[in-house]
Write an enzyme that holds these catalytic residues in place. Structure first.
Site, PDB file in Angstrom:
ATOM      1  N   GLN A   1      37.435  37.968  17.611  1.00 17.84           N
ATOM      2  CA  GLN A   1      37.349  36.513  17.653  1.00 17.84           C
ATOM      3  C   GLN A   1      35.922  36.018  17.881  1.00 17.84           C
ATOM      4  O   GLN A   1      35.617  34.853  17.602  1.00 17.84           O
ATOM      5  CB  GLN A   1      38.266  35.968  18.755  1.00 17.84           C
TER       6      GLN A   1
ATOM      7  N   LYS B   1      38.095  37.843   9.743  1.00 13.87           N
ATOM      8  CA  LYS B   1      37.786  36.752  10.672  1.00 13.87           C
ATOM      9  C   LYS B   1      36.430  36.119  10.373  1.00 13.87           C
ATOM     10  O   LYS B   1      36.088  35.081  10.927  1.00 13.87           O
ATOM     11  CB  LYS B   1      37.754  37.262  12.119  1.00 13.87           C
TER      12      LYS B   1
ATOM     13  N   ASP C   1      36.650  44.008  22.330  1.00 13.37           N
ATOM     14  CA  ASP C   1      37.285  43.520  21.108  1.00 13.37           C
ATOM     15  C   ASP C   1      36.515  42.282  20.655  1.00 13.37           C
ATOM     16  O   ASP C   1      36.622  41.217  21.256  1.00 13.37           O
ATOM     17  CB  ASP C   1      38.754  43.190  21.418  1.00 13.37           C
TER      18      ASP C   1
END
Length: 408
Positions: free
Chosen positions: A205, A228, A202
Site C-alpha cells: 500500500q 498497486k 509489507d
C-alpha cells in the site's frame, strides 16, 4: 511545497478506463487501494511484448529469447534503482506481495524453533497474518500482536515492551490498506535489529505513494505488488538482503532455480534465480518496470502533495454528512478514507454508489482484526490516486448523501 502543479486532466487521458461509463454514469474510480488503473504507456508495453518478442527467457539462444531476457532483466534493474537496492540479485520477482510473504515465511521454518516469538502488527492484511500463523503451527513459535489505538496508530510503547531476546521476526505493513495509516517503520526496524530480530515490511500500500529507500531503511525484506502502482496484476517483488536470501532455502523447486540436477542430488542456482522457479510472468515483469518509469515521470513528491490535497478535501466534505464516522484518523496517512454511516451497513452504501458509477470497496478489506477492534462488520473505503479529482470527490459526497437518504 511543490511549486509546479500536476496537469491532472492531461494525466487522466493516459488512462483509457477513466473514459468509460458504468450504469450510464461517468466512472468515478475510488478503489485504488485494491488495484490502481493502468496507463496506456504500460498497456502499450504489454501489447508490444506479445506482438514482437514473446519468448521464454534465460534459456534460448534465439533472438526473441534474448530480447525478452534483456527486457526482463532491465525491469529488474529499474526496480533496483527505484527502491535504492544495493544489488540487482536482491530483487526477487514474484507473483505479488502474498507470494513474497509466503516465500519468506516458508524459508524461516528452518530458523524458528519452539518458544521463539514473532511480532505482527494489529493492522495487518490477512496475507501478513496467515503465513506467520502457519509458520508458528509448523515450528511451535509464538505469534504476538503489536496493539493499535482508536486513531488507527500502533501503540509503539507496547511494541518496545514486546521486543525481547526471544523475538526472531517482526512483520508490519508500511501503510494500512484499511485505514491509510503510515506506520513508523524506521523505528520498528531499528528497534527490532537492536534485539537481533529480522524485519519484513509489507510495502504493497505504500508503493503508490512513497518511494521507499531500502538502504536508508536497512530493512531485511520488503514486498510490493505491481498492480498497486499502475502495473499489471500477477507480478511483484520481494527485496531481501543478500545475506538472508543466501540463508533461506528455496520456496519452490523446478526449472531455472537449479545449477545442476541428477537423480541423486540437486544444487541450486545463485540469486535471484534460486527463488524464481519455472517460467515467470515475463510480460508482467517488463510492464512492472514500465509502470515505475511512468510513476517516476510524474514524480513522487508532486504525486504525494496532490494526493494529500485530495485527502484533506474529501475528509472535510465527508465529515459534513450527518452520522458519518471515519476510521483511521492518524495525521500521518495516505489518501484512504474508511467510513460508515450510523445505522447503515457499508455494503448497502457501496451498492448504491455503484449504481451511480462510483467504485468504492466495502467489507473488512482483508483486515478483519481491525474491524473486530472497532466492533464493526466493515467499512466503506474510498481510496484516491493522483488521477482522481476534486470533482470526483464531490460526486462521491453527493452519492453518499443520496445513499443515506435512501437507507435511513
Amino acid at each position: 511545497m511543490i511549486k509546479e502543479a500536476l496537469d491532472i486532466q492531461k494525466i487522466r487521458k493516459d488512462f483509457p478506463i477513466l473514459q468509460r461509463q458504468v450504469n450510464g454514469k461517468p466512472l468515478v474510480y475510488l478503489d485504488n487501494a485494491a488495484t490502481s488503473q493502468t496507463p496506456q504507456q504500460v498497456i502499450d508495453v504489454i501489447v508490444e511484448y506479445y506482438q514482437r518478442y514473446n519468448a521464454n527467457i534465460h534459456r534460448g539462444v534465439h533472438t526473441l529469447s534474448q530480447e525478452a531476457t534483456d527486457a526482463y532483466e532491465a525491469a529488474r534493474k529499474k526496480i533496483q534503482t527505484h527502491f535504492n537496492i544495493a544489488k540487482a540479485h536482491e530483487v526477487i520477482l514474484t507473483s505479488g506481495t502474498t507470494h513474497s510473504i509466503n516465500l519468506v515465511a516458508n524459508g524461516f521454518t528452518a530458523f524458528v524453533k519452539e518458544g521463539d516469538e514473532i511480532l505482527v502488527s494489529a493492522m495487518e492484511h490477512h496475507s501478513n497474518i496467515v503465513p506467520w500463523q502457519m509458520l508458528c503451527e509448523r515450528t511451535g513459535g509464538v505469534l504476538k500482536v503489536i496493539p493499535m489505538d482508536l486513531n488507527g496508530e500502533l501503540v509503539m510503547e507496547e511494541y518496545h515492551k514486546l521486543l525481547s531476546d526471544r523475538t526472531k521476526l517482526v512483520f508490519c505493513n508500511h501503510v494500512s490498506n484499511a485505514l491509510g495509516t503510515i506506520n513508523p517503520i524506521k523505528e520498528i526496524i531499528d528497534a527490532a535489529h537492536r534485539m537481533g530480530a529480522a524485519v519484513l515490511i509489507d510495502g504493497a500500500q505504500a508503493a503508490p505513494h512513497i518511494k521507499a529507500d531500502m538502504q536508508d531503511l536497512d530493512v531485511d525484506f520488503y514486498t510490493v505488488s505491481a498492480h498497486k502502482i499502475c502495473g499489471p496484476t500477477g507480478v511483484g517483488m520481494l527485496y531481501g538482503k543478500e545475506e538472508w536470501l543466501n540463508k533461506l532455502p528455496p520456496y519452490q523447486g523446478g526449472g531455472e532455480m537449479i545449477a545442476e540436477v541428477t537423480f541423486e542430488k540437486t544444487t541450486y542456482a545463485d540469486l535471484p534465480h534460486k527463488f524464481e522457479a519455472g517460467t515467470p510472468n515475463i510480460c508482467g515483469g517488463i510492464a512492472f518496470g514500465a509502470a515505475l518509469d511512468y510513476m517516476n515521470s510524474i514524480g513522487f513528491a508532486a504525486l504525494a502533495h496532490y494526493e494529500e490535497e485530495l485527502l484533506k478535501y474529501a475528509t472535510e466534505q465527508l465529515l459534513d454528512i450527518v452520522g458519518l464516522k471515519i476510521y483511521g484518523t492518524s495525521e500521518n496517512k495516505t489518501s484512504v478514507i474508511s467510513f460508515n454511516i450510523e445505522g447503515i451497513h457499508p455494503y448497502d452504501i457501496g451498492t448504491i454508489l455503484d449504481k451511480l458509477g462510483i467504485a468504492v470497496r466495502t467489507g473488512h478489506h482483508c483486515a478483519q482484526p481491525i474491524m473486530d477492534f472497532y466492533g464493526i462488520p466493515g467499512t466503506v473505503r474510498a481510496s484516491f490516486s493522483f488521477y482522481n479529482t476534486k470533482d470526483e470527490v464531490d460526486v462521491l459526497v453527493e452519492g453518499v448523501k443520496k445513499a443515506r437518504n435512501m437507507l435511513l
